[in-house]
Design an enzyme around this catalytic site. Structure first.
Site, PDB file in Angstrom:
ATOM      1  N   HIS A   1      61.336  71.529  49.684  1.00 58.10           N
ATOM      2  CA  HIS A   1      62.426  72.396  50.131  1.00 58.10           C
ATOM      3  C   HIS A   1      62.894  72.005  51.532  1.00 58.10           C
ATOM      4  O   HIS A   1      64.099  72.038  51.829  1.00 58.10           O
ATOM      5  CB  HIS A   1      61.971  73.855  50.136  1.00 58.10           C
ATOM      6  CG  HIS A   1      61.854  74.453  48.764  1.00 58.10           C
ATOM      7  ND1 HIS A   1      62.869  74.401  47.842  1.00 58.10           N
ATOM      8  CD2 HIS A   1      60.839  75.131  48.168  1.00 58.10           C
ATOM      9  CE1 HIS A   1      62.497  75.017  46.736  1.00 58.10           C
ATOM     10  NE2 HIS A   1      61.269  75.463  46.907  1.00 58.10           N
TER      11      HIS A   1
ATOM     12  N   CYS B   1      46.788  75.287  49.398  1.00 57.59           N
ATOM     13  CA  CYS B   1      48.059  75.963  49.120  1.00 57.59           C
ATOM     14  C   CYS B   1      48.144  76.393  47.663  1.00 57.59           C
ATOM     15  O   CYS B   1      48.167  77.580  47.368  1.00 57.59           O
ATOM     16  CB  CYS B   1      49.249  75.076  49.482  1.00 57.59           C
ATOM     17  SG  CYS B   1      50.847  75.843  49.098  1.00 57.59           S
TER      18      CYS B   1
ATOM     19  N   CYS C   1      53.480  69.237  47.638  1.00 59.87           N
ATOM     20  CA  CYS C   1      53.867  70.577  47.208  1.00 59.87           C
ATOM     21  C   CYS C   1      55.387  70.741  47.253  1.00 59.87           C
ATOM     22  O   CYS C   1      56.061  70.177  48.116  1.00 59.87           O
ATOM     23  CB  CYS C   1      53.193  71.604  48.125  1.00 59.87           C
ATOM     24  SG  CYS C   1      53.630  73.314  47.780  1.00 59.87           S
TER      25      CYS C   1
ATOM     26  N   SER D   1      56.985  73.198  48.260  1.00 61.26           N
ATOM     27  CA  SER D   1      57.402  73.812  49.522  1.00 61.26           C
ATOM     28  C   SER D   1      57.836  72.746  50.524  1.00 61.26           C
ATOM     29  O   SER D   1      58.831  72.914  51.245  1.00 61.26           O
ATOM     30  CB  SER D   1      56.260  74.650  50.106  1.00 61.26           C
ATOM     31  OG  SER D   1      55.899  75.691  49.232  1.00 61.26           O
TER      32      SER D   1
ATOM     33  N   HIS E   1      51.192  70.207  54.072  1.00 64.50           N
ATOM     34  CA  HIS E   1      50.456  71.419  54.483  1.00 64.50           C
ATOM     35  C   HIS E   1      49.274  71.743  53.572  1.00 64.50           C
ATOM     36  O   HIS E   1      48.551  72.682  53.849  1.00 64.50           O
ATOM     37  CB  HIS E   1      51.411  72.619  54.499  1.00 64.50           C
ATOM     38  CG  HIS E   1      51.964  72.961  53.151  1.00 64.50           C
ATOM     39  ND1 HIS E   1      53.062  72.324  52.632  1.00 64.50           N
ATOM     40  CD2 HIS E   1      51.556  73.843  52.218  1.00 64.50           C
ATOM     41  CE1 HIS E   1      53.313  72.802  51.429  1.00 64.50           C
ATOM     42  NE2 HIS E   1      52.408  73.731  51.149  1.00 64.50           N
TER      43      HIS E   1
END
Length: 360
Positions: A43, A162, A38, A40, A59
């Protein structure tokens, strides 16, 4: 167990042997089967968001329960589970008012004076987003996972942790799309495509997808978009307004860029709502003009699709099992853990949808 460890931002993850603790009270040990790659996580890997180091990212995961600690009542050994980073305590103000995704109660983590869940030799590993899923095992609070139908393929189920929870939740929960309303999805990665699919399930009228990559726009149309537009076109917003006869009821931003958020606001009709899902740079702001406010437009966030994941995730699994939710189309590639840095490189290019790390 083997795990992909991030020692410093902007450096490749390294595959290391990490020790995982035995489950404590209300903790669940899960054998990881699949983890989505992902943005995220990217980042944190690229240093855009701070985190304690060393850490294990990941995650968006699914696996099988191997052991449980005392007082665990929601899952049992052998259950197939999807994990969710928005672990909830169940008793704070957010939880008891139905906003479980906003819970940040520290009781779901080990106390600072307790042994850490993860160790690299004699060095503690900081658990990322309560999960740290790029590893052969996860040790999590019982409220960070939910049991699902054992017939559900776990490489598809991982995405529900997610991308689908966020994208579909933005449609079902945060925006509460009503049948016949018009929806614009800005960005057709994993989250955006899930939102497109959910808008179709919700009975939206026109579903307009924006993305600069032709292949992603084609996937959006396969998943239910009635129209798709090149997001880099100088007239993209004007085209959306024209197609929707004055602007859309709901615009969902799934990229995490200020320009995309501005587009989401621009395509709204009077009284419309823009929902921002993407992780913006920390120093950026998104807002409404005075004329937007006078027109009754609204701007909101949608953390993890405003989920109630013990209820939402099994329902999303059921959507897949009944052929309404198309997770197969969202998955671009499957690869082993030792290719995690390659998966992040592909994600940086922005051309693919979702890669999935799978474990034997």
């Amino acid at each position: 167990m083997k795990a992909a460890v991030l020692f410093e931002p902007k450096t490749p993850l390294e595959i290391e042997e990490v020790t995982v603790s035995n489950p404590g009270p209300r903790e669940v040990l899960i054998r990881t089967v699949a983890v989505g790659v992902c943005r995220s996580d990217l980042h944190f890997v690229d240093g855009a968001y701070p985190h304690a180091m060393p850490t294990i990212p990941g995650h968006e995961a699914a696996g099988i329960v191997e052991a449980i600690g005392s007082d665990v009542s929601t899952v049992k050994v052998g259950d197939h589970v999807v994990t969710c980073l928005s672990v909830f305590c169940g008793h704070c103000e957010f939880c008891v008012t139905g906003r479980m995704s906003l819970c940040i109660d520290p009781s779901v983590r080990r106390a600072k004076d307790a042994p850490p869940r993860l160790m690299l030799g004699d060095r503690p590993i900081a658990q990322m987003l309560n999960l740290s899923a790029y590893a052969e095992q996860m040790l999590v609070h019982e409220h960070a996972c939910v049991a699902i139908d054992r017939d559900m393929p776990l490489d598809r189920a991982a995405l529900i942790g997610c991308a689908v929870t966020t994208g579909a939740g933005a449609v079902f929960n945060t925006s509460d799309v009503t049948p016949g309303e018009t929806v614009c999805i800005v960005g057709c990665g994993g989250i955006g495509l899930a939102a497109v699919n959910a808008a179709k399930i919700a009975g939206a009228g026109k579903i307009i997808a924006l993305d600069p990559v032709p292949e992603k726009r084609a996937l959006a149309e396969k998943l239910g978009a009635t129209h798709s537009i090149d997001a880099l076109s100088n007239t993209a917003a004007e085209q959306v307004v024209e197609i929707s006869c004055g602007g859309v009821h709901h615009a969902i931003e799934a990229v995490g860029r200020p320009q995309s958020a501005a587009t989401a606001v621009r395509v709204l009709r009077r009284g419309g709502t823009a929902t921002i899902l993407g992780m913006m740079p920390l120093n950026e702001k998104v807002g409404l003009s005075a004329m937007d406010l006078l027109a009754g437009k609204r701007l909101q966030g949608g953390l993890m699709g405003s989920n109630r994941f013990p209820v939402d995730i099994p329902r999303l699994v059921d959507f897949y099992m009944r052929g309404q939710l198309d997770l197969d189309t969202i998955i671009a590639d499957r690869m082993p853990l030792d290719q995690i840095n390659h998966a992040f490189d592909e994600l940086r290019k922005g051309d693919s949808t979702r890669s999935v790390i799978t474990f034997a």
